[in-house]
Enzyme design. Structure first.
Site, mmCIF file in Angstrom:
data_model
loop_
_atom_site.group_PDB
_atom_site.id
_atom_site.type_symbol
_atom_site.label_atom_id
_atom_site.label_comp_id
_atom_site.label_asym_id
_atom_site.label_seq_id
_atom_site.Cartn_x
_atom_site.Cartn_y
_atom_site.Cartn_z
ATOM 1 N N ASP A 44 -31.962 -87.434 32.008
ATOM 2 C CA ASP A 44 -33.018 -87.493 31.157
ATOM 3 C C ASP A 44 -33.038 -86.151 30.072
ATOM 4 O O ASP A 44 -34.031 -85.948 29.367
ATOM 5 C CB ASP A 44 -34.569 -87.374 31.915
ATOM 6 C CG ASP A 44 -34.698 -86.257 32.874
ATOM 7 O OD1 ASP A 44 -33.884 -85.305 33.035
ATOM 8 O OD2 ASP A 44 -35.826 -86.388 33.442
ATOM 9 N N SER A 45 -32.095 -85.631 30.426
ATOM 10 C CA SER A 45 -31.673 -84.204 29.348
ATOM 11 C C SER A 45 -31.453 -85.016 27.831
ATOM 12 O O SER A 45 -31.530 -84.132 27.218
ATOM 13 C CB SER A 45 -30.372 -83.615 29.730
ATOM 14 O OG SER A 45 -29.446 -84.626 30.056
ATOM 15 N N ASP A 83 -31.005 -91.191 35.676
ATOM 16 C CA ASP A 83 -32.493 -90.491 35.994
ATOM 17 C C ASP A 83 -33.539 -91.325 36.039
ATOM 18 O O ASP A 83 -33.668 -91.944 34.935
ATOM 19 C CB ASP A 83 -32.616 -89.250 35.168
ATOM 20 C CG ASP A 83 -31.984 -87.764 35.648
ATOM 21 O OD1 ASP A 83 -31.757 -87.759 36.696
ATOM 22 O OD2 ASP A 83 -31.607 -87.159 34.658
ATOM 23 N N GLU A 175 -29.718 -77.377 41.228
ATOM 24 C CA GLU A 175 -29.803 -76.946 39.823
ATOM 25 C C GLU A 175 -30.164 -75.509 39.719
ATOM 26 O O GLU A 175 -31.340 -75.224 40.213
ATOM 27 C CB GLU A 175 -30.682 -77.564 38.959
ATOM 28 C CG GLU A 175 -30.810 -77.294 37.410
ATOM 29 C CD GLU A 175 -31.130 -78.309 36.609
ATOM 30 O OE1 GLU A 175 -31.343 -79.299 36.729
ATOM 31 O OE2 GLU A 175 -31.085 -77.706 35.184
HETATM 32 O O1 KIV Z 1 -30.848 -84.779 32.997
HETATM 33 C C1 KIV Z 1 -29.941 -84.115 33.359
HETATM 34 O O2 KIV Z 1 -28.848 -83.928 32.613
HETATM 35 C C2 KIV Z 1 -29.780 -83.578 34.703
HETATM 36 C C3 KIV Z 1 -28.715 -82.449 35.027
HETATM 37 C C4 KIV Z 1 -29.062 -81.329 34.522
HETATM 38 C C5 KIV Z 1 -28.613 -82.548 36.455
HETATM 39 O O3 KIV Z 1 -30.413 -83.909 35.581
#
Ligand code: KIV
Length: 258
Positions: A44-45, A83, A175
């Site tokens: 969800d980044s 995610d 993280e």
């Molecule tokens: O959303 C994402 O990219 C993540 C990573 C930072 C592990 O959850």
């Protein structure tokens, strides 16, 4: 051959490091697939590095489904983890419903953040593998600071990781925690740990692809090693194109139908 959850788990037992990166679209998924990554995370980044939001909280299930489908079209070999976005796993029934949707879109497993144990157990009982996530939790954290420097916080993160393993998670993202704590959790866990800003002792590593590519400048954490400068390269290419169009140099004979 397509990597499975069992294969990823066997890598820890064989002391083979797990390489995971985020991807959000088909062409980059193809690159990761061809580069023989182990796991693609549709993170969800994407809210921050692709959609232009300030944090990950605005990402919706519709966004995650759209991007998971795109990644799945470009992948044949990597395990795909998607995610569960903020607010999508509050209750066990909501969590199962949304995990099923992500599976339908092409995810092999899902990743919620933190210790929503009832929701996590319900997803696993429904036959969908879950990757846990402890330490810095971007969906709910008030800042991107390192977590677990205080002994009480470190003990809580260790205990959360143990609870996620006991709930049946097949792997766990660590993280933004001190390397010492990540090492302790990795030694105490039978499931693989995948670190991001958690040092070298984890069983695997994950980075946000746009950090690795040098294509996201708004936030530059210490751990985010830039393996390329695609932002600068693209700007150079676009500026060159603009200049050639303005001067009437593009298209030239070579790039024209005759
Ligand atoms: O959303 C994402 O990219 C993540 C990573 C930072 C592990 O959850």
């Amino acid at each position: 051959m397509k990597k499975t959850v069992e294969f990823i788990q066997s890598m820890k037992r064989a002391s083979q490091k797990i390489a995971m990166l985020t991807a959000y679209d088909c062409p980059t998924a193809r690159v990761l697939n061809d580069a023989e990554l182990d796991v693609i995370l549709v993170g969800d980044s994407l809210g921050m590095v692709v959609l232009g939001f300030e944090d990950t909280r605005s990402v919706t299930m519709a966004d995650m489904l759209h991007h998971t489908r795109a990644v799945a079209r470009g992948n044949t070999e990597c395990l795909i983890v998607s995610d569960l976005p903020f607010g999508a796993y509050e209750s066990p029934s909501e969590a199962v419903g949304n995990a099923r949707l992500l599976r339908g879109a092409g995810a092999d497993a899902v990743k919620p953040e933190g210790k929503k144990l009832e929701s996590i157990k319900a997803i696993i009982a429904d036959g969908i593998p879950v990757m846990g996530h402890v330490g810095l939790l971007p969906q709910t954290s008030d800042s991107f600071r390192v977590h677990g420097r205080k002994p009480s916080e470190a003990a809580q993160i260790l205990s959360d990781a143990k609870a996620l393993e006991a709930a049946g998670c097949f792997a766990i993202v660590l993280e933004g925690i001190p390397a010492r704590l990540a090492k302790e959790i990795t030694a105490a866990s039978r499931i693989p740990t995948i670190g991001i800003g958690a040092g070298a002792a984890c069983d695997g590593q994950v980075l946000v692809l746009h950090d690795l590519m040098g294509f996201f400048d708004q936030f530059n954490p210490t751990f985010a090693k830039k393996y390329a400068e695609l932002g600068q390269d693209l700007k150079r290419a676009v500026t060159h194109y603009r200049s050639e169009v303005k001067q009437g140099l593009f298209p030239d004979k070579e790039h024209t139908y005759h």
